[in-house]
Enzyme design. Sequence first.
Site, short mmCIF file in Angstrom:
data_model
loop_
_atom_site.label_atom_id
_atom_site.label_comp_id
_atom_site.label_asym_id
_atom_site.label_seq_id
_atom_site.Cartn_x
_atom_site.Cartn_y
_atom_site.Cartn_z
N CYS B 52 -9.70 -130.62 20.43
CA CYS B 52 -10.50 -129.67 21.21
C CYS B 52 -11.92 -130.21 21.34
CB CYS B 52 -10.51 -128.30 20.53
SG CYS B 52 -11.68 -127.15 21.28
N CYS B 55 -14.63 -127.86 19.41
CA CYS B 55 -14.69 -127.66 17.97
C CYS B 55 -15.81 -128.50 17.35
CB CYS B 55 -13.34 -128.02 17.33
SG CYS B 55 -12.09 -126.72 17.44
N ASN B 191 -14.90 -117.97 32.22
CA ASN B 191 -13.52 -117.92 32.66
C ASN B 191 -12.64 -117.91 31.42
OD1 ASN B 191 -14.15 -118.11 35.45
ND2 ASN B 191 -14.45 -120.32 35.22
N SER B 199 -10.11 -124.22 30.79
CA SER B 199 -9.41 -125.44 30.40
C SER B 199 -9.11 -125.46 28.91
CB SER B 199 -10.25 -126.66 30.80
OG SER B 199 -11.62 -126.42 30.54
N HIS B 204 -15.59 -119.84 24.84
CA HIS B 204 -16.80 -120.41 25.46
C HIS B 204 -17.05 -119.82 26.83
CE1 HIS B 204 -13.68 -122.68 27.56
NE2 HIS B 204 -14.59 -123.09 28.43
N GLN B 206 -20.00 -120.39 30.43
CA GLN B 206 -20.73 -121.43 31.14
C GLN B 206 -22.05 -120.87 31.69
OE1 GLN B 206 -18.50 -124.13 33.70
NE2 GLN B 206 -16.60 -123.05 33.23
N HIS B 323 -25.11 -110.28 35.89
CA HIS B 323 -26.07 -110.17 36.99
C HIS B 323 -27.34 -109.52 36.45
CE1 HIS B 323 -22.84 -110.42 40.38
NE2 HIS B 323 -23.25 -111.60 39.98
N HIS B 345 -31.04 -104.74 37.98
CA HIS B 345 -30.61 -103.91 36.86
C HIS B 345 -29.51 -104.68 36.13
CE1 HIS B 345 -30.00 -99.87 34.90
NE2 HIS B 345 -28.81 -100.41 34.64
N HIS B 347 -26.42 -106.08 34.42
CA HIS B 347 -25.04 -105.60 34.26
C HIS B 347 -24.08 -106.77 34.15
CE1 HIS B 347 -25.60 -106.03 38.65
NE2 HIS B 347 -24.29 -106.26 38.72
N PHE B 363 -2.24 -110.35 43.14
CA PHE B 363 -2.68 -111.45 43.98
C PHE B 363 -3.61 -110.91 45.05
CE2 PHE B 363 1.19 -113.24 42.18
CZ PHE B 363 0.84 -114.55 41.97
N PHE B 367 -3.89 -110.53 53.01
CA PHE B 367 -4.66 -109.43 53.54
C PHE B 367 -6.07 -109.42 52.94
CE2 PHE B 367 -6.24 -105.07 53.74
CZ PHE B 367 -6.08 -104.80 55.10
O1 LIG Z 1 4.08 -109.71 49.89
P1 LIG Z 1 3.76 -108.50 49.09
O2 LIG Z 1 4.65 -108.37 47.89
O3 LIG Z 1 3.72 -107.25 49.92
O4 LIG Z 1 2.27 -108.65 48.49
C1 LIG Z 1 1.47 -109.79 48.56
O5 LIG Z 1 0.60 -109.71 49.68
C2 LIG Z 1 -0.26 -108.58 49.73
C3 LIG Z 1 -1.16 -108.72 50.92
O6 LIG Z 1 -1.97 -109.90 50.87
C4 LIG Z 1 -1.08 -108.43 48.44
O7 LIG Z 1 -1.75 -107.20 48.45
C5 LIG Z 1 -0.19 -108.52 47.21
O8 LIG Z 1 -0.99 -108.53 46.04
C6 LIG Z 1 0.64 -109.79 47.28
O9 LIG Z 1 1.49 -109.93 46.16
O1 LIG Z 2 -14.44 -124.69 33.47
P1 LIG Z 2 -14.45 -125.75 34.50
O2 LIG Z 2 -13.35 -126.75 34.29
O3 LIG Z 2 -15.78 -126.38 34.68
O4 LIG Z 2 -14.10 -125.08 35.95
C1 LIG Z 2 -13.71 -123.76 36.16
O5 LIG Z 2 -14.83 -122.95 36.45
C2 LIG Z 2 -15.60 -123.35 37.59
C3 LIG Z 2 -16.67 -122.31 37.81
O6 LIG Z 2 -16.15 -121.03 38.06
C4 LIG Z 2 -14.73 -123.52 38.83
O7 LIG Z 2 -15.48 -124.11 39.86
C5 LIG Z 2 -13.50 -124.38 38.55
O8 LIG Z 2 -12.66 -124.40 39.68
C6 LIG Z 2 -12.77 -123.80 37.33
O9 LIG Z 2 -11.62 -124.57 37.03
#
Ligand SMILES: O=P(O)(O)O[C@H]1O[C@H](CO)[C@@H](O)[C@H](O)[C@H]1O
Ligand SMILES: O=P(O)(O)O[C@H]1O[C@H](CO)[C@@H](O)[C@H](O)[C@H]1O
Lengths: 399, 399
Positions: B52, B55, B191, B199, B204, B206, B323, B345, B347, B363, B367
């Site tokens: 890692c 570490c 992330n 990764s 951690h 950033q 922010h 403010h 948050h 997902f 849409f």
């Molecule tokens: O194809 P589905 O199962 O209706 O749904 C998919 O597309 C939709 C529209 O982009 C999204 O809201 C869902 O999260 C996605 O899984």
């Molecule tokens: O942690 P990494 O490897 O630097 O990168 C990660 O965070 C970044 C900032 O949100 C993104 O741009 C990368 O696509 C994501 O993989």
Amino acid sequence: SSELHPSEVPHRRFNPLTNSHVLVSPHRTKRPWKGQVDPPLIQQLPRHTKDCYLCPGNPRMNGEQNPDFEETYIFENDFPALLQPNPVTVPATTGKATAAGEEGNDDDDLFQTKPTFGSCKVLTYSPRHDLTLALMSPEEITAVIRCWRQVYEMEGKTIRDGHAVDERGSLESVGVEGLGDDVGCVNIFENRGSMMGASAPHPHGQVWSTSFVPEEPLTELRSLAAYRKTHSNRCLLCTYAQQEVAKRDRVVVLDEESGFVALVPFWATWPFEIMVLPYKRHITDLTAITEDEALGLARVLKKILTRYDNLFTTPFPYSMGIHQAPLPPLAQGQAQKTSDDHPAHFHIHFYPPLLRSSSVRKFLVGFEMMAEAQRDLTAEQAAQRLRDQSEVHYTESVK
Amino acid sequence: SSELHPSEVPHRRFNPLTNSHVLVSPHRTKRPWKGQVDPPLIQQLPRHTKDCYLCPGNPRMNGEQNPDFEETYIFENDFPALLQPNPVTVPATTGKATAAGEEGNDDDDLFQTKPTFGSCKVLTYSPRHDLTLALMSPEEITAVIRCWRQVYEMEGKTIRDGHAVDERGSLESVGVEGLGDDVGCVNIFENRGSMMGASAPHPHGQVWSTSFVPEEPLTELRSLAAYRKTHSNRCLLCTYAQQEVAKRDRVVVLDEESGFVALVPFWATWPFEIMVLPYKRHITDLTAITEDEALGLARVLKKILTRYDNLFTTPFPYSMGIHQAPLPPLAQGQAQKTSDDHPAHFHIHFYPPLLRSSSVRKFLVGFEMMAEAQRDLTAEQAAQRLRDQSEVHYTESVK
Ligand SMILES: O=P(O)(O)O[C@H]1O[C@H](CO)[C@@H](O)[C@H](O)[C@H]1O
Ligand SMILES: O=P(O)(O)O[C@H]1O[C@H](CO)[C@@H](O)[C@H](O)[C@H]1O
């Protein structure tokens, strides 16, 4: 040209369609591109399968049975995100519809809710379970384009009827300033591949019709209308597409016959993002596309999707969306009369997530969600890599 | 209250921070919630592991060796998206910086590029490889908050030095209208989990510092400033947080002692999105948080992250972002004098992707990318489900 081509220097680019910026970090591609190289994915899907709810003759979740369709097939989504207008369940708008900049009282403007209606349809591209747009012929893809036009006209009428005001549904009558809650929009899109949330491999897209113009098309329409005001009524996307065709370095596929071009936008966010649009004349929506143009658009779609699949020798995942006039013109005559002044310029966005291989994607996460879109290679580099691909699909060249 | 609580009817809600809408489709949760129930994930990570790069004592990709740190540890990202200012490589701005609504010429305003500078740092939360914020004590989390403050001050100074103009870096001196290219911003985010692009499992976050104020914080600051103008100089988020604490139905964790609240925003996009913010007083940034408040914030963070993990008995993936005022105040005295009028403010946003189980995510694709944000359960339903969780972590109650 005063244009900057910084292939090594971090910089920001401006997206005039969405009026926002993207951070470009091309020096990041200097790190060893030792990205995974995954083996070519040769899917052996059957032409028809019993447990697919999109194959002809099969039962769907609501118990209905698909017909034995031969081209395309449209049906209602069994779990729609939008419902038809219903005076009993649709509540009145609450909260004053004030933007942050207008005068308002404290409680109401922080808890604003608006009723909506609409519908969600599924559009099957082909009876064949094992095809994708890339593997279909231009003629078969033209049938899909005709189906898009048909659903656009049909759903446009339904939305107008739901509002019960023919005139307000007309973009011509309200102007861009009037766009919003009482206009409506037919949203045609596709999620391709499980990485982009598609539930089935059978080739299909979706159509969500909304009683309002959603944020993205509304933002674009506002930019297009604002540009006209300051540029002698010229169209931003006509101007842009013509300049790209002249420059060539972001063009991926050009179909001079039909006047359609596929390019990696100067302001692209996704690594291999593509925009497809007409560059020879101002086309507002699907109803204004001729049969010859539809065939040209089909050729362009087949070519870019083949290049996408060849890039990492895998069925390339993406989300695709059509942006055009929110609703079709009320009558053909009217459309012809006003289409040159209409701010909408028909175009298709492709947002594919892959960056380095069939399994290594770009994550738009912490920085991108909380701060600003960011990409690791330039639009010019992406276009070059797509131009380097063959227009023969890797599964067909293997045969 | 005039507020609508439609738990069955599709509707749109307005986000006054980003000035945009989200489509809410709560009837979709009526479909059988037969979502996968995945087995509890009991990760058996070691306290320290050889491979890692986070570490203590281990070598990093650039060959450097981590010290034997005992609390937190900050270092430069080996593949930064931003570079320090360099007069040789940083080109001049090209294209006129006109927005779509201003007068401009055709070529330049469609190909706008701006140079940028900044830095990317990695912030290790703990020497322990096997911990997460949810499993750390409030005291240990307070050390992370202190580290955020330290890097915010340090990077703020670097950005100001890069601009070589002390005064312009001060929000107080430019006002919100002047925000943009020559102010700069310290962006702190995390992330968490491979689903969100992290990764390494080692805890951690950033810090990406930018010579400009990125789109998201800029949009929020503009909304906050606009709200003040129309609401007798009151703060939008002070007003909002107080109303939520009174209403209670979207509150997840309330720490009355420190005045921090965690809630699912009325306009949430992600299924279990949370915002953490102070509701008793206007706090502009990390430098204005007292030691007692920091401990209270740490308690709130531990509680919500424990509830997150317990929801699907899995380490809950998310992207998190702070922010606040883009840069720290120039001097402590100045900050105190003007902080009540400052639009920012403090948050923290949490955007977690999971919807139905540890493996079934929401997902935001076709849409959502091409039209508008859309969610399948209401903010009130999400808050209730989070309130139903225990504040004892599932891995500890199993012991
Ligand atoms: O194809 P589905 O199962 O209706 O749904 C998919 O597309 C939709 C529209 O982009 C999204 O809201 C869902 O999260 C996605 O899984
Ligand atoms: O942690 P990494 O490897 O630097 O990168 C990660 O965070 C970044 C900032 O949100 C993104 O741009 C990368 O696509 C994501 O993989």
